[in-house]
Motif scaffolding. Sequence first.
Motif: not given
Length: 310
Positions: A45, A50, A54, A56, A58-62, A81, A83, A85
């Motif tokens: 993570t 930001s 935001q 994300f 696995n690259g998809q915004e939730l 933000r 991120d 994975y």
Amino acid sequence: MSNLVRSVAPSNIALIKYWGKKDKVLKIPTFNSLSLTLNELRTETSICYSATNQFFLNGQELDFNDIQDFVSLFGCQENIRIDSYNNFPTAAGLASSASGYCALGLALNKFSNLNLGRQQLSTLIRQGSGSATRSLFGPISIWKSGNTSADSYSFLYPYSLNLKAIIMICDSHQKKVSSTKMMEMVQTNKEVYRHWLNMTQRHYWLMLDAIKNNNISLIGDIAIDNAHLMHNTVISLDSNLSYFNSKTMEVIQCVKFLRNKYKLFYTIDAGPNVVIFVDNNNFDMVESEIKELNIPYLISTLSNGGHVLD
Ligand code: PMV
């Protein structure tokens, strides 16, 4: 406040299960649980500033609202933000919330300059997803139930086990009933729940000794009993609620048979997938037998808990 923070956390699987709460809001469990930490199932993570909040995966915004309460625990005032994975298939019915919340908690602790010690941090991570609190430690982690929020924390059980995990993906779909919902349903059945609590307390103390004595066969007996004890509470509500499918049963039969020859055992969380633990000395033989089942699987070593990177 820091600019960019990265963290990584492994998943964990309980040998003595957490299965019910004394306090639903603070996620204080009715009893202690104990898990092994899985190195190859990890979440990484990162957090940075930001313009808007935001999140994300696995690259998809939730929806950031899903984690807003958890983020607020860390007193983070700015927009960020996040991120995350997972290095393992997210939709494979494997609990990613443990590694996910642990990695996020570690990153938020650093990003917000809270810099809490690991014990205190574990009490915040617990409030994201109960089992996530155990991912801070490894290879053997204990979550002590406690009576207050500050007292319900995880810690390292300082022993090691010469084991590797084979995670059998018996069904890759999301479970029908979440573990939170199922725990609540089971807890309403007072007699069944009292039995679960009595037995799990007994299993816990026996397990501590079995680990201390490195008695893999006894660790296996207790872990198998404790997994079925939990699943029986579900079946006693309604057999249609069972998490097992035909592949789960196949794996159980196979492991039971192999236990006559090799050092191995299994456990099963609130889902159909079976996690098999095998003594490293028997691993290649057991893997070749397991392959015959034609069920997809992942392999993992045991690891230390999560940490901040950089
Ligand atoms: O942490 P949760 O709310 O996803 O609950 C996890 C419950 C079990 O996985 C079934 C048991 C455990 O101790 O991890």
